[in-house]
Design a protein around this motif. Structure first.
Motif, mmCIF file in Angstrom:
data_model
loop_
_atom_site.group_PDB
_atom_site.id
_atom_site.type_symbol
_atom_site.label_atom_id
_atom_site.label_comp_id
_atom_site.label_asym_id
_atom_site.label_seq_id
_atom_site.Cartn_x
_atom_site.Cartn_y
_atom_site.Cartn_z
ATOM 1 N N TRP A 369 0.856 -1.182 0.000
ATOM 2 C CA TRP A 369 0.000 0.000 0.000
ATOM 3 C C TRP A 369 0.894 1.234 0.000
ATOM 4 O O TRP A 369 1.900 1.267 0.684
ATOM 5 C CB TRP A 369 -0.875 0.031 1.247
ATOM 6 C CG TRP A 369 -1.968 -1.000 1.249
ATOM 7 C CD1 TRP A 369 -1.862 -2.298 1.601
ATOM 8 C CD2 TRP A 369 -3.326 -0.782 0.865
ATOM 9 N NE1 TRP A 369 -3.065 -2.924 1.472
ATOM 10 C CE2 TRP A 369 -3.999 -2.008 1.019
ATOM 11 C CE3 TRP A 369 -4.050 0.326 0.410
ATOM 12 C CZ2 TRP A 369 -5.343 -2.164 0.739
ATOM 13 C CZ3 TRP A 369 -5.398 0.172 0.138
ATOM 14 C CH2 TRP A 369 -6.035 -1.063 0.300
ATOM 15 N N ALA A 370 0.471 2.232 -0.774
ATOM 16 C CA ALA A 370 1.253 3.467 -0.839
ATOM 17 C C ALA A 370 0.315 4.640 -1.032
ATOM 18 O O ALA A 370 -0.762 4.510 -1.628
ATOM 19 C CB ALA A 370 2.263 3.409 -1.972
ATOM 20 N N THR A 371 0.737 5.780 -0.523
ATOM 21 C CA THR A 371 -0.035 7.008 -0.682
ATOM 22 C C THR A 371 0.879 8.091 -1.231
ATOM 23 O O THR A 371 2.049 8.207 -0.838
ATOM 24 C CB THR A 371 -0.674 7.444 0.653
ATOM 25 O OG1 THR A 371 -1.363 8.678 0.451
ATOM 26 C CG2 THR A 371 0.362 7.622 1.736
ATOM 27 N N TRP A 372 0.359 8.870 -2.151
ATOM 28 C CA TRP A 372 1.110 9.933 -2.815
ATOM 29 C C TRP A 372 0.353 11.254 -2.722
ATOM 30 O O TRP A 372 -0.857 11.275 -2.468
ATOM 31 C CB TRP A 372 1.311 9.613 -4.293
ATOM 32 C CG TRP A 372 2.202 8.454 -4.619
ATOM 33 C CD1 TRP A 372 3.532 8.472 -4.871
ATOM 34 C CD2 TRP A 372 1.782 7.090 -4.768
ATOM 35 N NE1 TRP A 372 3.995 7.211 -5.165
ATOM 36 C CE2 TRP A 372 2.938 6.337 -5.113
ATOM 37 C CE3 TRP A 372 0.564 6.421 -4.641
ATOM 38 C CZ2 TRP A 372 2.898 4.968 -5.330
ATOM 39 C CZ3 TRP A 372 0.518 5.061 -4.849
ATOM 40 C CH2 TRP A 372 1.690 4.337 -5.189
ATOM 41 N N ASN A 373 1.048 12.307 -2.979
ATOM 42 C CA ASN A 373 0.455 13.622 -3.215
ATOM 43 C C ASN A 373 0.568 13.931 -4.696
ATOM 44 O O ASN A 373 1.662 13.838 -5.273
ATOM 45 C CB ASN A 373 1.186 14.706 -2.420
ATOM 46 C CG ASN A 373 0.544 14.952 -1.068
ATOM 47 O OD1 ASN A 373 -0.659 14.767 -0.905
ATOM 48 N ND2 ASN A 373 1.350 15.364 -0.103
ATOM 49 N N SER A 374 -0.541 14.281 -5.316
ATOM 50 C CA SER A 374 -0.501 14.630 -6.731
ATOM 51 C C SER A 374 -0.102 16.087 -6.882
ATOM 52 O O SER A 374 -0.178 16.876 -5.933
ATOM 53 C CB SER A 374 -1.878 14.398 -7.369
ATOM 54 O OG SER A 374 -2.803 15.339 -6.869
ATOM 55 N N PRO A 375 0.348 16.485 -8.080
ATOM 56 C CA PRO A 375 0.711 17.898 -8.294
ATOM 57 C C PRO A 375 -0.437 18.863 -8.020
ATOM 58 O O PRO A 375 -0.213 20.017 -7.642
ATOM 59 C CB PRO A 375 1.141 17.934 -9.759
ATOM 60 C CG PRO A 375 1.584 16.525 -10.048
ATOM 61 C CD PRO A 375 0.679 15.632 -9.241
ATOM 62 N N SER A 376 -1.672 18.396 -8.190
ATOM 63 C CA SER A 376 -2.827 19.271 -7.951
ATOM 64 C C SER A 376 -3.238 19.316 -6.492
ATOM 65 O O SER A 376 -4.204 19.990 -6.137
ATOM 66 C CB SER A 376 -4.012 18.800 -8.795
ATOM 67 O OG SER A 376 -4.388 17.473 -8.435
ATOM 68 N N GLY A 377 -2.537 18.591 -5.638
ATOM 69 C CA GLY A 377 -2.853 18.600 -4.216
ATOM 70 C C GLY A 377 -3.768 17.479 -3.787
ATOM 71 O O GLY A 377 -4.120 17.383 -2.603
ATOM 72 N N GLU A 378 -4.150 16.611 -4.705
ATOM 73 C CA GLU A 378 -5.025 15.504 -4.336
ATOM 74 C C GLU A 378 -4.213 14.376 -3.707
ATOM 75 O O GLU A 378 -3.020 14.211 -3.977
ATOM 76 C CB GLU A 378 -5.763 14.974 -5.576
ATOM 77 C CG GLU A 378 -6.712 15.980 -6.195
ATOM 78 C CD GLU A 378 -7.449 15.385 -7.384
ATOM 79 O OE1 GLU A 378 -7.242 14.195 -7.668
ATOM 80 O OE2 GLU A 378 -8.235 16.104 -8.016
ATOM 81 N N THR A 379 -4.894 13.607 -2.876
ATOM 82 C CA THR A 379 -4.274 12.447 -2.251
ATOM 83 C C THR A 379 -4.555 11.217 -3.105
ATOM 84 O O THR A 379 -5.702 10.981 -3.513
ATOM 85 C CB THR A 379 -4.832 12.226 -0.829
ATOM 86 O OG1 THR A 379 -4.549 13.386 -0.049
ATOM 87 C CG2 THR A 379 -4.200 11.016 -0.184
#
Length: 1431
Positions: A369-379
């Motif tokens: 499992w992994a979580t990122w931050n997108s360039p638009s600020g979305e999770t």
């Protein structure tokens, strides 16, 4: 259970109001460190080892933490129990916390938290939940203590539990990462990586042992490196970051040794033995990656390492994240011991999401499992399985995250901006109270004074915050407007600007609070938590329908539909159908979607709305705001033509969303008792406030997703009908689609809309008096089943849910809904195994069970019952409004509940109409038949009557007599003549007509009642009420046909049981009743009985006056009767032995043992005639005169009836001699007491003179005609009255009254008045002489005797009343010789000369008298002889 295909984020926005316990810990570090160190915020967590055991106290329980600079926040969460004291905020002064690696460990009795800062390490020892107080752990709404409940600064002061780096020496280190472990012996081991490439090992002694804290620096493997490290201390190497510096490390034991696995900047993974302090393995990770040549020269930005346990709990899995500027990679490794050497085997390779920035990742048994931050600020959160070396075999599965909030709020034209923005901001699940609170603060500071700063966030409720927001914004608008005038359009624009600015603040703070910091994986339950800056989210598994709709195009596979897995063609059609739905959804603007929901809420038909939208999408209407796209129409037609069997695919999808599976009766609540032990273990499953919030949010998500799917499906179906030949439908299929499937889809959509409304509607806070009134109403309806939730008031549910007001779904889950949900899941077999992945295995069935209980197309009526029991009347009315136009299931039951809620909201006439509608299908609905009526009767009319009676009981609770009369009339109109409830209905009609003052109608209802007993009861009430209302004239004028005797009996009974001094007296009513009917003797009897009771029970002056009045009334009544019948009967008391005299005696035998004959009770009566009444009245009147004459004698003259003698005595004592004389004459009593009393008063007046009461008693007696020549004194008047009485009451031949008076005077030693002596000398001189002698008055006696002798001889005979004297020709006269002899004897014995002289004078007088008598005798003989000779 198969691994879920996808997950959906469930944000816990309503759990942010925990009350923090703040602790400040001084570590002894140098000041100003915070300015030199800038460490990122991060978060993590720990799930208890037994979190997956159903019988464990730590089931579904975990701890999560957040760090920010030197602040550590710890929170313990249980999804099954509410915890108190579960949040602590610790500030380690001047000691920033090293990121990412706070570890938590369990022992048998403790939970140990290991924390490392840049200059210290800490071990926090807390009690294990199993060791805490656990009484009543299985009771309802139990709240358990958290392990943080008793935490304090003392937990940090034990010297064996912390260590400060470089303390006492000059050596200092610059740490950048850390890992820690708790050994089996309780030793805490910290591995801190320095920027210089070394790893510092710090070991704390076992828990509770005063040992030595050791610190070692792991050496480099080569000789030169060791030499360099030994010669140049770390302090000198500070600031020179080595290429082999550790970027991330983790500690884990293997084969009785503790190893540190370090990822370094040179892309190598080093394995250090903590026991030998040597590096046992160095692996270049790039060697494991195909085509890694381009990565060799790239600098590492931040390599990370995580570990997880394999399937056997002893196999260690390492996950390494290689971070490069242009490419990143996940490498999954497994340490293997071969021939005494450790190797790292490659388990899998995974490509990173190139467009996003990694925040955190974690490993489970087979999933990454992994979580990122997108360039638009979305999770972004993704997961995938990691087995396999080919990266092409691995596909990342996306988690459906909550979308970012739109920057704009669409305001419908029929709403003002304030209402629209408030509804949008405070919509459940949209913003946390904390975000709104902070947005309000920043908004108020920018526009004016920060009034909201005074609010306490912990105690904040949505209602209070909503009011505060409104006040702040309205104040700002007033400041902007000032005193200027503006148009309505300008004012609305100003409103929108202000509210939009506040909404923007809310969105910004929500985005900040939603920034991801870490991820928490629970391998035992399968739960995944996303830890954010100020919020917590959980990731729940999605079902197949949600996955089909939410997954991107191409994201679905035929294997994702387990309900039709065997039919591949249908699966393929479902995949294609899902793509078509996504096309329709993307083609709809937000305005159209919002308008669709609003129209459905306004009860517009969904198929009509969908047809219009479909026409707009296909370009049929030129005025449509939705501009059709030719490409869209072509793509849609192409996709529809790809469907092999569109109708079957649609029906399959509809069947999958039908929660009743085509059998609504299957959703009935099962009353079968579950297994006791299994019920005990699952009774609190997901029952805490967090657990309920998760279930409710999941419920809302599922309902909302399916609602959107059905909206798009309905529009698609209408589009398919409009496209006609451009689809793959045959004409028959087209007819089925148009005639049946569209309407079925519309019904399903409306059902899911009602579910979504339930999950979004807030419950009302109910005051205590309303709850008590509701309990009384349910008791009147005899509804005591737990389904109505009587045991848990809203205040209790709200307390367990926190400060926020729960939604209807949350309220239902905290009550009977949660219990039934757990029962359903348990009976389905999901809890059979003690150890299971409760998150992936049980959560979705729980949500499904909850949805099925609220599903409107069902035979179950549990949810509306619950709303009724919780007093959610406004919500219940709205819920029924949404269902009634289309849902026929339980429609009569809903009408009944609607009527009940309308009664409670003050609309009784609407309620009555609803109650009448509800009577149409009583026998067909379980609630009305088995819950409300509780009867085995199935005959239609009798059921209707029973139902109407229940409704009447309910109406009686609201005091609605007019409605009761109307409904009872309706019931009588449908009831059979032999129905046993008809008398009850007539009684109800009578009762409420009487209550409304409709006396004629009440009398008619009473007379019509066929039950004599009920008629008698009604008659009794009729009499009592009319008498109480003072309508006695109307009461006695009713005919009372066949009820006359009952009326009399009731009046007599009431008269005999009521207070005689009451204002409204039933004796008076009874008298009037008999007089009105000419029964004068009965009337007189009533008055006489009243008078007798007054004499016995009311010993007062007023009671005496009333007696006199009622005696007069009785006499007047008997005067009107024929004299032969002018009598009444008076009961006579029977002398019976007192109970106390019979104590110990046998009731069957006498004292000799002989059998006793049964007592024969003969009622004795006494006949009272008119003359008897008059006599009794005379006594009462006499007593009344006494009381009026002498108020002081009231207490002596009051009481039971006095005898005539007693009455005369009191009259004489009072001085009422005329009245006393009259009583004596009436009752033929002697007047002696009267004369004696009067004589005594005369003597007293003569001796004592004038008294205050003398004139008073003299004035009430008849003194005769007075012509006094002088003023008379009271004594003179009294003697005159005595003289008059003697003259008036003297009887011829009997002068006893004179004698008694003289006797009384002489006994009192009072001189006899001359008039009395003279009068009695004329009447009875002999008696007077005897009295003188008796009282030893010798002189008076001698004088009287000598005068008497002279009178007999003719000298003064007129003074002695002698008609003739002693003569030869006159009749004989006599002297009282016996008295004279007594006198002579008395005189003879006296030695007084005077007396002696009197004796001689009397003897001389007698001698002369005797000589005269002798001479006269000779003369009489001579005269007789001459007469004889002459003849």
């Amino acid at each position: 259970m198969a691994e879920p295909s996808s997950f959906h984020e469930v944000p816990l926005l309503r759990d942010e109001s925990s009350r923090w316990k703040d602790l400040i810990i001084s570590t002894g570090a140098s000041q100003g460190v915070l300015q030199d160190v800038n460490l990122p915020d991060c978060a993590g967590g720990y799930a208890y080892r037994e979190s997956g055991l159903l019988t464990s106290l730590t089931r579904n329980r975990f701890i999560y933490w957040r760090t920010s600079h030197d602040v550590l926040e710890l929170t313990e969460i249980s999804l099954d129990h509410n915890l108190f004291g579960n949040a602590v905020r610790i500030r380690l002064q001047d000691a920033p916390i090293l990121p990412r690696r706070i570890t938590l460990h369990e022992t048998h009795s403790h939970v140990v938290i290991l924390v490392a800062t840049i200059n210290s390490v800490h071990r926090l020892v807390l009690p294990h939940p199993n060791r805490l107080h656990r009484n009543d752990v299985y009771s309802h709404n139990v709240t358990l203590p958290s392990i943080f409940a008793d935490i304090s600064v003392a937990n940090f002061r034990d010297a064996t539990n912390f260590h400060v780096m470089g303390q006492g020496g000059s050596t200092s280190y610059e740490f950048q990462t850390v890992s820690s472990w708790l050994t089996g012996d309780g030793e805490a081991v910290f591995a801190l990586a320095t920027t210089a490439g070394s790893v510092i090992l710090v070991k704390l002694p076992p828990i509770g042992v005063q040992g030595i804290i050791t610190q070692h620096e792991l050496k480099q493997a080569t000789v030169m490196q060791r030499l360099w490290t030994g010669l140049v201390p770390a302090a000198i190497r500070k600031g020179q970051e080595s290429m082999d510096a550790t970027t991330s490390l983790t500690l884990h034991p293997l084969n009785h040794d503790l190893f540190a696995f370090c990822t370094c900047k040179d892309h190598k993974l080093r394995m250090w033995s903590c026991k030998s302090q040597t590096c046992v393995l160095t692996l270049d990770i790039l060697d494991l990656i195909p085509s890694s040549d381009s990565l060799t020269d790239q600098p590492a930005s931040k390599h990370e390492i995580r570990h997880a346990l394999g399937s056997d709990s002893h196999t260690l899995i390492l996950g390494v994240y290689l971070s490069f500027a242009n490419q990143s990679q996940f490498v999954i490794l497994q340490p293997i011991l071969q021939d005494g050497q450790y190797n790292l085997a490659l388990v899998g390779l995974l490509n990173d999401d190139k467009t996003n920035t990694l925040v955190d990742f974690g490993l489970t048994l087979d999933t990454l499992w992994a979580t990122w931050n997108s360039p638009s600020g979305e999770t972004v959160v993704k997961f995938t399985t990691y087995e396999g070396t080919s990266t092409r075999d691995r596909v990342w599965n996306s988690v459906f995250m909550e979308p970012l909030h739109s920057p704009d709020v669409i305001i419908p034209p029929f709403l003002e901006p304030r209402e629209s923005y408030l509804d949008h901001v405070f919509h459940p699940g949209r913003f946390s109270l904390q975000s709104i609170y902070r947005a309000l603060n920043i908004y108020s500071r920018s526009s004016g004074p920060a009034s909201s700063s005074m609010l306490d966030l912990v105690l904040l409720t949505p209602e209070v915050l909503r009011a505060e927001v409104t006040e702040v914004i309205e104040m700002e608008i007033q400041q902007k407007v000032g005193g200027s005038e503006m148009s309505q359009e300008e004012y609305r624009e100003l409103l929108e600007q202000s509210w939009s600015r506040f909404y923007t603040c809310c969105v910004q703070y929500h985005e900040v609070a939603s920034k991801p910091l870490g991820i928490l994986l629970d391998p035992n339950t399968g739960m995944v938590c996303l830890l954010k800056k100020n919020l917590l989210s959980v990731l729940r598994p999605c079902d197949a329908v949600e996955h089909m709709y939410l997954a991107p195009s191409g994201g679905c596979d035929v294997q994702d539909f387990p309900f039709v897995a065997s039919e591949k063609s249908v699966c393929r059609d479902l995949v294609t159908l899902g793509d078509c739905l996504k096309m329709v959804s993307h083609a709809l603007s937000p305005e159209i979607k919002m308008s669709f929901e609003h129209d459905v809420y306004q009860l517009e038909k969904p198929d009509v709305i969908a047809q219009q939208i479909a026409g707009d999408l296909l370009g049929e209407t030129m005025e449509s705001p939705q501009v059709p796209s030719i490409t869209f129409v072509q793509q849609l037609s192409s996709s529809l033509q790809a469907l092999q069997d569109p109708v079957r695919a649609i029906l399959t999808l509809l069947n999958a969303m039908d929660l009743a599976d085509g059998n609504p009766m299957s959703l009935m609540v099962d009353d079968e008792a579950p297994d006791a032990m299994e019920h005990l273990t699952t009774s609190h499953l997901f029952s805490s406030s967090q657990g309920v919030s998760i279930l409710a949010a999941s419920f809302v998500q599922m309902a909302g997703t399916r609602l959107q799917l059905l909206r798009d499906l309905l529009i698609l179906e209408c589009a398919m009908v409009k496209l006609g030949d451009h689809t793959s439908l045959s004409s028959d299929a087209m007819d089925d689609l148009d005639s049946e499937i569209i309407s079925e889809t519309a019904s399903c959509l409306l059902a899911y809309y009602s579910l979504h409304w339930v999950g979004s509607c807030l419950a009302s806070t109910v005051p205590t008096n309303s709850l008590e009134a509701n309990l009384r109403q349910l008791a009147a309806l005899e509804i005591t089943d737990s389904s109505v939730g009587l045991t848990t008031p809203l205040s209790s549910a709200q307390a367990t849910m926190g400060a926020h007001t729960p939604t209807l779904a949350e309220l239902f889950l905290k009550g009977v809904g949660g219990s039934q949900m757990r029962s359903k899941v348990m009976k389905a077999g999901y809890t059979k195994a003690n150890e299971c992945e409760t998150w992936t295995t049980i959560l979705q069935p729980c949500v499904t069970a909850l949805t099925q209980m609220i599903w409107p197309i069902s035979g179950s009526f549990l949810f509306p019952e619950f709303l009724m029991g919780k007093c959610q009347y406004a919500q219940l009315q709205e819920y029924i409004r949404l269902l009634n136009p289309w849902c026929d299931w339980n429609i009569s039951s809903r009408h009944f509940l609607l009527g009940h809620s309308l009664l409670n909201t003050g609309e009784p006439h609407k309620a009555l109409a609803c109650f009448l509608k509800a009577s149409h299908r009583i026998a067909d609905e379980d609630f009305l038949l088995n819950k409300l009526l509780l009867t085995d009767e199935y005959e239609g009319k009798k059921l209707d009557v029973l139902y109407y009676l229940k409704v009447i009981r309910l109406l009686e609770q609201f005091s609605m007599p007019d409605l009761v009369i109307s409904l009872a009339g309706t019931a009588l109109s449908v009831a059979d003549d032999d129905d046993p409830n008809v008398p009850t209905l007539w009684s109800k009609v009578f009762k409420y007509h009487l209550e409304l003052g409709h006396n004629d109608e009440a009398y008619a209802a009473m007379a019509t009642n066929p039950d004599p007993e009920r008629r008698r009861d009604c008659l009794r009430q009729f009499i009592v009420v009319l008498c109480k209302m003072g309508q006695t004239k109307e009461l006695i004028q009713f005919p009372y046909i066949d009820l006359h005797d009952e009326v009399v009996a009731i009046m007599e009974s009431r008269a005999r049981s009521m207070d005689l001094m009451a204002t409204r007296n039933f004796y008076d009513l009874l008298y009037a009743f008999h007089i009105f009917r000419g029964n004068y003797r009965k009337a007189g009897s009533a008055m006489y009985e009243h008078a007798i009771r007054l004499s016995l029970e009311v010993p007062t002056l007023d009671g005496l006056r009333r007696q006199a009045k009622y005696y007069l009334a009785a006499m007047n009544a008997l005067d009107l009767v024929n004299p032969d019948f002018a009598w009444i009967v008076k009961p006579v008391a029977i002398d019976e032995p007192h109970p106390e005299d019979l104590v110990g005696a046998s009731p069957k035998r006498d004292y000799n043992g002989e059998n006793l004959d049964p007592p024969v009770v003969r009622r004795q009566v006494k006949v009272i005639e008119l003359c008897d009444l008059k006599k009794e009245y005379q006594l009462i009147d006499a007593r009344l005169k006494i009381a009026n004459h002498d108020p002081d004698s009231v207490y002596t003259s009051m009481g039971p009836i006095l005898s005539p003698e007693e009455t005369v005595s009191q009259l004489v004592q009072t001085g009422l001699f005329d009245t006393a004389t009259a009583v004596c004459k009436t009752f033929k009593l002697s007047l002696v007491p009267v004369f004696e009393g009067l004589t005594t008063k005369c003597v007293k007046l003569s001796l004592n003179g004038l008294t205050d009461s003398a004139w008073k008693w003299l004035s009430v007696n008849d003194l005769g005609t007075l012509h006094p020549s002088r003023e008379l004194s009271p004594a003179d008047l009294a003697w005159r009255l005595l003289k008059l009485y003697l003259e008036k009451h003297d009887n011829i031949g009997d002068h006893s009254h004179y004698k008694c008076v003289i006797n009384k005077l002489l006994s009192l030693g009072y001189q006899l008045p001359t008039w009395l002596i003279n009068a009695y000398k004329k009447l009875n001189p002999a008696s007077l002489l005897l009295l003188y002698i008796t009282y030893d008055m010798l002189e008076e006696a001698t004088a009287l005797a000598m005068e008497y002798i002279d009178a007999v001889q003719g000298h003064g005979s007129e003074y002695f009343g002698l008609k003739n004297h002693l003569r030869a020709t006159s009749p004989s006269v006599w002297l009282p010789y016996q008295s004279i002899d007594h006198l002579l004897t008395a005189l003879k014995d006296q030695s007084d000369p005077t007396i002696t002289q009197l004796s001689r004078d009397l003897n001389l007088k007698l001698h002369k008298y005797h000589k005269h008598v002798k001479d006269l005798s000779h003369e009489m003989i001579r005269i007789r002889s001459q007469a004889v000779n002459a003849s």
